[in-house]
Design a protein around this motif. Structure first.
Motif, PDB file in Angstrom:
ATOM      1  N   ARG A 151     -15.131 -36.367   9.675  1.00  0.00           N
ATOM      2  CA  ARG A 151     -13.957 -36.131   8.745  1.00  0.00           C
ATOM      3  C   ARG A 151     -13.894 -35.008   8.066  1.00  0.00           C
ATOM      4  N   ALA A 152     -15.253 -34.743   7.604  1.00  0.00           N
ATOM      5  CA  ALA A 152     -15.232 -33.298   7.216  1.00  0.00           C
ATOM      6  C   ALA A 152     -15.050 -32.280   7.715  1.00  0.00           C
ATOM      7  N   ILE A 153     -15.332 -32.120   9.088  1.00  0.00           N
ATOM      8  CA  ILE A 153     -15.297 -31.125   9.867  1.00  0.00           C
ATOM      9  C   ILE A 153     -13.820 -30.914  10.408  1.00  0.00           C
ATOM     10  N   LEU A 154     -13.189 -32.231  10.596  1.00  0.00           N
ATOM     11  CA  LEU A 154     -11.803 -32.101  10.960  1.00  0.00           C
ATOM     12  C   LEU A 154     -10.884 -31.661   9.808  1.00  0.00           C
ATOM     13  N   THR A 155     -11.189 -32.115   8.599  1.00  0.00           N
ATOM     14  CA  THR A 155     -10.541 -31.755   7.522  1.00  0.00           C
ATOM     15  C   THR A 155     -10.627 -30.166   7.233  1.00  0.00           C
ATOM     16  N   ALA A 156     -12.003 -29.853   7.314  1.00  0.00           N
ATOM     17  CA  ALA A 156     -12.135 -28.331   7.254  1.00  0.00           C
ATOM     18  C   ALA A 156     -11.380 -27.394   8.236  1.00  0.00           C
ATOM     19  N   ALA A 157     -11.454 -27.786   9.696  1.00  0.00           N
ATOM     20  CA  ALA A 157     -10.780 -27.161  10.676  1.00  0.00           C
ATOM     21  C   ALA A 157      -9.181 -27.037  10.273  1.00  0.00           C
ATOM     22  N   ALA A 158      -8.660 -28.272   9.655  1.00  0.00           N
ATOM     23  CA  ALA A 158      -7.044 -28.161   9.341  1.00  0.00           C
ATOM     24  C   ALA A 158      -6.898 -27.273   8.334  1.00  0.00           C
ATOM     25  N   GLU A 159      -7.858 -27.286   7.311  1.00  0.00           N
ATOM     26  CA  GLU A 159      -7.695 -26.259   6.301  1.00  0.00           C
ATOM     27  C   GLU A 159      -7.559 -24.849   6.778  1.00  0.00           C
ATOM     28  N   ALA A 160      -8.727 -24.565   7.689  1.00  0.00           N
ATOM     29  CA  ALA A 160      -8.701 -23.118   8.239  1.00  0.00           C
ATOM     30  C   ALA A 160      -7.414 -22.899   8.973  1.00  0.00           C
ATOM     31  N   ILE A 161      -7.095 -23.690   9.720  1.00  0.00           N
ATOM     32  CA  ILE A 161      -5.811 -23.485  10.627  1.00  0.00           C
ATOM     33  C   ILE A 161      -4.749 -23.342   9.770  1.00  0.00           C
ATOM     34  N   GLY A 162      -4.464 -24.055   8.708  1.00  0.00           N
ATOM     35  CA  GLY A 162      -3.593 -23.940   7.813  1.00  0.00           C
ATOM     36  C   GLY A 162      -3.410 -22.600   7.279  1.00  0.00           C
ATOM     37  N   GLU A 163      -4.811 -22.015   6.877  1.00  0.00           N
ATOM     38  CA  GLU A 163      -4.715 -20.635   6.258  1.00  0.00           C
ATOM     39  C   GLU A 163      -4.694 -19.450   7.087  1.00  0.00           C
ATOM     40  N   HIS A 164      -5.262 -19.645   8.405  1.00  0.00           N
ATOM     41  CA  HIS A 164      -5.345 -18.231   9.352  1.00  0.00           C
ATOM     42  C   HIS A 164      -4.768 -18.645  10.802  1.00  0.00           C
ATOM     43  N   GLY A 165      -4.305 -19.882  11.115  1.00  0.00           N
ATOM     44  CA  GLY A 165      -3.845 -20.228  12.302  1.00  0.00           C
ATOM     45  C   GLY A 165      -4.781 -20.732  13.250  1.00  0.00           C
ATOM     46  N   ALA A 166      -4.530 -21.220  14.304  1.00  0.00           N
ATOM     47  CA  ALA A 166      -5.239 -22.070  15.234  1.00  0.00           C
ATOM     48  C   ALA A 166      -6.040 -21.049  15.990  1.00  0.00           C
ATOM     49  N   ALA A 167      -5.524 -19.907  16.482  1.00  0.00           N
ATOM     50  CA  ALA A 167      -6.388 -19.029  17.435  1.00  0.00           C
ATOM     51  C   ALA A 167      -7.451 -18.189  16.741  1.00  0.00           C
ATOM     52  N   ALA A 178     -17.700 -25.041   9.408  1.00  0.00           N
ATOM     53  CA  ALA A 178     -19.066 -25.393   8.903  1.00  0.00           C
ATOM     54  C   ALA A 178     -19.133 -25.097   7.527  1.00  0.00           C
ATOM     55  N   ARG A 179     -18.994 -23.902   7.000  1.00  0.00           N
ATOM     56  CA  ARG A 179     -18.822 -23.422   5.597  1.00  0.00           C
ATOM     57  C   ARG A 179     -18.179 -24.364   4.737  1.00  0.00           C
ATOM     58  N   ARG A 180     -16.727 -24.513   5.258  1.00  0.00           N
ATOM     59  CA  ARG A 180     -15.749 -25.282   4.345  1.00  0.00           C
ATOM     60  C   ARG A 180     -16.198 -26.729   4.129  1.00  0.00           C
ATOM     61  N   ALA A 181     -16.840 -27.070   5.489  1.00  0.00           N
ATOM     62  CA  ALA A 181     -17.494 -28.699   5.392  1.00  0.00           C
ATOM     63  C   ALA A 181     -18.656 -28.988   4.423  1.00  0.00           C
ATOM     64  N   GLY A 182     -19.356 -27.518   4.475  1.00  0.00           N
ATOM     65  CA  GLY A 182     -20.464 -27.606   3.488  1.00  0.00           C
ATOM     66  C   GLY A 182     -21.684 -28.178   4.315  1.00  0.00           C
ATOM     67  N   VAL A 183     -21.985 -27.997   5.753  1.00  0.00           N
ATOM     68  CA  VAL A 183     -22.665 -28.222   6.770  1.00  0.00           C
ATOM     69  C   VAL A 183     -23.202 -27.221   7.315  1.00  0.00           C
ATOM     70  N   SER A 184     -24.289 -27.216   8.200  1.00  0.00           N
ATOM     71  CA  SER A 184     -24.921 -26.087   8.823  1.00  0.00           C
ATOM     72  C   SER A 184     -24.066 -25.701   9.943  1.00  0.00           C
ATOM     73  N   HIS A 221       2.125 -32.147   8.726  1.00  0.00           N
ATOM     74  CA  HIS A 221       0.683 -32.163   9.495  1.00  0.00           C
ATOM     75  C   HIS A 221       0.648 -30.785  10.235  1.00  0.00           C
ATOM     76  N   ARG A 222       0.960 -29.836   9.639  1.00  0.00           N
ATOM     77  CA  ARG A 222       1.186 -28.403  10.352  1.00  0.00           C
ATOM     78  C   ARG A 222       0.122 -28.044  11.182  1.00  0.00           C
ATOM     79  N   LEU A 236      -8.805 -32.644  16.793  1.00  0.00           N
ATOM     80  CA  LEU A 236      -7.767 -32.634  15.588  1.00  0.00           C
ATOM     81  C   LEU A 236      -6.521 -32.813  16.430  1.00  0.00           C
ATOM     82  N   ALA A 237      -6.474 -32.300  17.806  1.00  0.00           N
ATOM     83  CA  ALA A 237      -4.924 -32.585  18.459  1.00  0.00           C
ATOM     84  C   ALA A 237      -5.009 -34.088  18.633  1.00  0.00           C
ATOM     85  N   THR A 238      -6.020 -34.739  19.187  1.00  0.00           N
ATOM     86  CA  THR A 238      -5.970 -36.012  19.428  1.00  0.00           C
ATOM     87  C   THR A 238      -5.400 -36.857  17.977  1.00  0.00           C
ATOM     88  N   GLU A 239      -6.146 -36.754  17.074  1.00  0.00           N
ATOM     89  CA  GLU A 239      -5.564 -37.288  15.802  1.00  0.00           C
ATOM     90  C   GLU A 239      -4.251 -36.814  15.483  1.00  0.00           C
TER      91      GLU A 239
END
Length: 182
Positions: free
Chosen positions: A13-29, A37-43, A95-96, A61-64
């Motif tokens: 969940r932490a990784i998917l949430t962080a990925a969604a935030e990053a995509i929201g800010e900078h785009g999927a590509a 990992a930095r956003r999720a606070g993990v290695s 859910h952009r 993320l696409a599956t979700e």
């Protein structure tokens, strides 16, 4: 502490949430596993360990996203095709990040079994509301998908950008004469 979330079973969940935030800010590509990992606070190795690669994160993320879309369309199913169309647009706007990756097979593993099942579930709800065959189903999907994409990109004329639901409903109502909503 963020790393403790891994020990509590929250890494996915932490990784998917962080990925969604990053995509929201900078785009999927522009998605970077190091940033996720930095956003999720993990290695920086945690996303790779859990998902295999960047495409694995995007696939999850696409599956979700397809599961959430199927749920939204199912909730609107009894109200007919027009409201299914409105639910589609609401999902895209709400859910952009998910929407941005769901239709990007260049970024995920398009043959993934869970992704395929979730995509088919969402498609079936929409397709079942259109009784005139596959071309009409694709046309209905194209109309609401195109509207959502135009809305999200800011390409709508100013007179259309006021009320999302009202605008989406007006567009989706164009489906009813040919699509035969229930």
């Amino acid at each position: 502490m963020a790393k403790s979330s891994y020990h509590h079973g929250d890494l996915r969940r932490a990784i998917l949430t962080a990925a969604a935030e990053a995509i929201g800010e900078h785009g999927a590509a522009a998605l970077s596993l190091r940033d996720v990992a930095r956003r999720a606070g993990v290695s920086h190795a945690a996303p790779v360990h859990h998902f295999g690669d960047k495409a694995g994160v995007v696939t999850a993320l696409a599956t979700e996203g397809f599961e959430l879309l199927a749920d939204a369309l199912t909730a609107a199913r009894d109200q007919g095709l027009v409201e299914i169309g409105v639910a589609y647009v609401r999902f895209a706007v709400g859910h952009r990040a998910h929407f941005d990756v769901m239709f990007r097979p260049d970024l995920h593993h398009p043959g993934d079994g869970e992704l395929t099942a979730a995509r088919e579930r969402a498609w079936t709800v929409m397709a079942d509301a259109v009784s005139e065959g596959q071309l009409a189903q694709v046309a209905a999907w194209s109309i609401v998908h195109g509207f959502a994409t135009l809305w999200l990109s800011g390409a709508m004329p100013p007179e259309v950008t006021g009320d999302l639901d009202a605008s989406a409903r007006a567009v989706a109502e164009m489906l009813a004469p040919r699509g035969g909503g229930r």
